[in-house]
Design a protein around this motif. Structure first.
Motif, PDB file in Angstrom:
ATOM      1  N   ASN A   5      91.000  -9.629  42.822  1.00  0.00           N
ATOM      2  CA  ASN A   5      91.521  -8.466  42.409  1.00  0.00           C
ATOM      3  C   ASN A   5      91.716  -7.408  43.633  1.00  0.00           C
ATOM      4  O   ASN A   5      91.850  -6.034  43.566  1.00  0.00           O
ATOM      5  N   LEU A  21      84.170   0.052  47.442  1.00  0.00           N
ATOM      6  CA  LEU A  21      85.137  -0.694  47.548  1.00  0.00           C
ATOM      7  C   LEU A  21      85.301  -1.550  46.241  1.00  0.00           C
ATOM      8  O   LEU A  21      85.489  -2.744  46.408  1.00  0.00           O
ATOM      9  N   CYS A  22      85.326  -0.973  45.205  1.00  0.00           N
ATOM     10  CA  CYS A  22      85.282  -1.662  43.742  1.00  0.00           C
ATOM     11  C   CYS A  22      86.860  -2.160  43.474  1.00  0.00           C
ATOM     12  O   CYS A  22      87.066  -2.836  42.751  1.00  0.00           O
ATOM     13  N   LEU A  42      83.352 -11.832  52.162  1.00  0.00           N
ATOM     14  CA  LEU A  42      82.772 -13.010  52.306  1.00  0.00           C
ATOM     15  C   LEU A  42      81.006 -12.720  51.813  1.00  0.00           C
ATOM     16  O   LEU A  42      80.538 -13.891  51.935  1.00  0.00           O
ATOM     17  N   THR A  54      86.384  -4.942  38.446  1.00  0.00           N
ATOM     18  CA  THR A  54      87.524  -4.942  37.611  1.00  0.00           C
ATOM     19  C   THR A  54      87.238  -5.945  36.380  1.00  0.00           C
ATOM     20  O   THR A  54      88.158  -6.525  35.763  1.00  0.00           O
ATOM     21  N   GLY A  55      86.062  -6.212  36.259  1.00  0.00           N
ATOM     22  CA  GLY A  55      85.821  -7.019  34.991  1.00  0.00           C
ATOM     23  C   GLY A  55      85.434  -8.556  35.042  1.00  0.00           C
ATOM     24  O   GLY A  55      84.786  -9.036  34.196  1.00  0.00           O
ATOM     25  N   HIS A  71      82.736  -9.566  48.468  1.00  0.00           N
ATOM     26  CA  HIS A  71      83.396  -8.533  48.912  1.00  0.00           C
ATOM     27  C   HIS A  71      83.346  -8.931  50.411  1.00  0.00           C
ATOM     28  O   HIS A  71      82.141  -8.809  51.086  1.00  0.00           O
ATOM     29  N   MET A  86      87.118 -16.828  40.020  1.00  0.00           N
ATOM     30  CA  MET A  86      88.152 -15.974  39.142  1.00  0.00           C
ATOM     31  C   MET A  86      89.344 -15.497  39.838  1.00  0.00           C
ATOM     32  O   MET A  86      89.555 -15.722  40.892  1.00  0.00           O
ATOM     33  N   ARG A 117      84.355 -14.688  42.911  1.00  0.00           N
ATOM     34  CA  ARG A 117      85.190 -14.778  43.993  1.00  0.00           C
ATOM     35  C   ARG A 117      86.588 -15.089  43.595  1.00  0.00           C
ATOM     36  O   ARG A 117      87.033 -15.458  42.812  1.00  0.00           O
ATOM     37  N   GLY A 118      87.425 -14.640  44.626  1.00  0.00           N
ATOM     38  CA  GLY A 118      88.922 -14.773  44.325  1.00  0.00           C
ATOM     39  C   GLY A 118      89.599 -15.822  45.054  1.00  0.00           C
ATOM     40  O   GLY A 118      90.738 -16.159  45.025  1.00  0.00           O
TER      41      GLY A 118
HETATM   42  C1  LIG Z   1      87.220  -5.124  48.803  1.00  0.00           C
HETATM   43  C2  LIG Z   1      87.110  -6.476  48.404  1.00  0.00           C
HETATM   44  C3  LIG Z   1      87.043  -7.617  49.135  1.00  0.00           C
HETATM   45  C4  LIG Z   1      86.956  -9.025  48.687  1.00  0.00           C
HETATM   46  N1  LIG Z   1      86.659 -10.033  49.496  1.00  0.00           N
HETATM   47  C5  LIG Z   1      87.105 -11.132  48.952  1.00  0.00           C
HETATM   48  C6  LIG Z   1      86.494 -12.246  49.765  1.00  0.00           C
HETATM   49  O1  LIG Z   1      86.049 -12.165  50.892  1.00  0.00           O
HETATM   50  N2  LIG Z   1      86.465 -13.661  49.383  1.00  0.00           N
HETATM   51  C7  LIG Z   1      86.851 -13.647  47.904  1.00  0.00           C
HETATM   52  O2  LIG Z   1      87.053 -15.076  47.510  1.00  0.00           O
HETATM   53  N3  LIG Z   1      87.500 -12.372  46.924  1.00  0.00           N
HETATM   54  C8  LIG Z   1      87.179 -11.481  47.597  1.00  0.00           C
HETATM   55  N4  LIG Z   1      87.825 -10.579  46.769  1.00  0.00           N
HETATM   56  C9  LIG Z   1      88.033 -10.845  45.323  1.00  0.00           C
HETATM   57  C10 LIG Z   1      86.609 -10.602  44.385  1.00  0.00           C
HETATM   58  O3  LIG Z   1      85.795 -11.223  44.674  1.00  0.00           O
HETATM   59  C11 LIG Z   1      87.191 -11.413  42.964  1.00  0.00           C
HETATM   60  O4  LIG Z   1      88.250 -11.161  42.577  1.00  0.00           O
HETATM   61  C12 LIG Z   1      85.982 -10.852  41.920  1.00  0.00           C
HETATM   62  O5  LIG Z   1      86.089 -12.014  40.981  1.00  0.00           O
HETATM   63  C13 LIG Z   1      86.140  -9.676  41.487  1.00  0.00           C
HETATM   64  O6  LIG Z   1      85.013  -9.236  40.640  1.00  0.00           O
HETATM   65  P1  LIG Z   1      84.973  -7.875  39.785  1.00  0.00           P
HETATM   66  O7  LIG Z   1      86.158  -7.847  38.806  1.00  0.00           O
HETATM   67  O8  LIG Z   1      83.646  -8.186  38.854  1.00  0.00           O
HETATM   68  O9  LIG Z   1      84.875  -6.638  40.827  1.00  0.00           O
HETATM   69  C14 LIG Z   1      87.523  -9.310  47.253  1.00  0.00           C
HETATM   70  C15 LIG Z   1      87.807  -8.036  46.408  1.00  0.00           C
HETATM   71  C16 LIG Z   1      87.512  -7.030  46.797  1.00  0.00           C
HETATM   72  C17 LIG Z   1      87.816  -5.615  46.004  1.00  0.00           C
END
Ligand SMILES: Cc1cc2nc3c(=O)[nH]c(=O)nc-3n(C[C@H](O)[C@H](O)[C@H](O)COP(=O)(O)O)c2cc1C
Length: 279
Positions: free
Chosen positions: A118, A234-235, A58, A11-12, A56, A115, A85-86
């Motif tokens: 998502n 799983l994006c 952890l 998601t960017g 994703h 960040m 990470r989220g």
């Molecule tokens: C399937 C999935 C699993 C995730 N698992 C975690 C997690 O375990 N811990 C975390 O902090 N964030 C988790 N996230 C959130 C993302 O890591 C975070 O929002 C990331 O910045 C998204 O980056 P992207 O936009 O480049 O995909 C997860 C997101 C997805 C879609």
């Protein structure tokens, strides 16, 4: 000195990080991991190699893990990784280290950048307010200047996890975090059916198919169909980029939809084209 950054981004957020690093580090090229996997383009010719990706479950996303297993990195002698990470800890760096170790190399530097989340399924998911996004972005950019300094000086540096949770002394917990959870995320979870589906709001616009990084979605007329035999990366691009929030995740175990009452998050600057161009 040539740097190549391999990135994956649903998601960017990670794309934002990869682009910022490209701007900060001279002679840097960005290569989408999805494209490298599709083309089986595994031989990397650069002095520095970086990996940028989301957390994703952890750990590393599935395609990043796949790429690490196949890459050939003999020309490079400096390696770094940045996980976005989220909100939780991230424990995927040992996987990168051991992939590099197999080729006589090491992971020189690693960073975790917070960040917006998502994954609307996560308990801590919330639609970030504009001010929160601006703050996250500001902090990320500040951290990335540090990252740039470390990389440009080719330092060995491993950023401590700012979540304040360290489990280094508990070997059983470490084993679970660094072996069992990745195994679940990379091999079991894609097989356990969490059903994506499009509800009655779907207009058949095809954006979900366009952004689907694993090519799992194929339009059948005006309906998206998640192909059974394709492993989902799983994006969550389909979920977050659907313009009418018609894409949902349903749990077969709990017999409920996780996402109908939740918001969605695409990074404010990442367009459908930005995501789709990783393919
Ligand atoms: C399937 C999935 C699993 C995730 N698992 C975690 C997690 O375990 N811990 C975390 O902090 N964030 C988790 N996230 C959130 C993302 O890591 C975070 O929002 C990331 O910045 C998204 O980056 P992207 O936009 O480049 O995909 C997860 C997101 C997805 C879609």
């Amino acid at each position: 000195m040539k740097t190549i950054i391999y990135y994956f981004s649903g998601t960017g957020n990670s794309l934002f990080i990869a682009k910022a690093l490209k701007n900060l580090i001279p002679d840097t090229e960005l290569i989408p991991i999805v494209q490298a996997l599709r083309d089986k383009d595994y031989v990397i010719k650069a002095d520095n190699i970086g990996f940028v990706f989301p957390t994703h479950g952890l750990t590393l996303p599935i395609p990043v893990n796949q790429f690490l297993k196949n890459m050939e990195v003999s020309s490079a002698n400096y390696f770094f990784a940045v996980a976005s990470r989220g909100g939780t800890i991230f424990r995927g760096f040992p996987i990168i280290s051991s992939a590099l170790k197999k080729q006589g190399k090491k992971l020189n530097a690693s960073f975790i950048i917070s960040m917006a989340a998502n994954d609307p399924k996560l308990k801590f998911y919330h639609d970030p307010a504009k001010e929160e996004l601006e703050l996250l972005q500001k902090n990320a950019l500040m951290q990335l200047e540090q990252v740039q300094k470390v990389i440009s000086n080719r330092e060995d540096y491993h950023m401590s996890d700012k979540s304040g949770v360290t489990f280094t002394k508990n070997s059983l917990l470490n084993y679970v975090l660094e072996r069992i959870i990745p195994f679940m995320t990379h091999y079991i979870s894609p097989k356990v059916k969490k059903y994506f589906y499009a509800d009655s709001k779907c207009t058949g616009c095809g954006i979900c198919e366009k952004v689907c990084l694993s090519e799992k979605i194929r339009m059948d007329g005006d309906k998206p169909v998640w192909q059974k035999n394709t492993t989902c990366y799983l994006c969550y691009s389909c979920l977050n980029y659907c313009p009418v929030r018609a894409v949902q995740i349903h749990s077969k175990v709990w017999m409920k939809s996780y996402t109908t009452k939740r918001g969605r998050y695409p990074h404010p600057f990442a367009t459908v084209e930005d995501i789709a161009s990783q393919k």
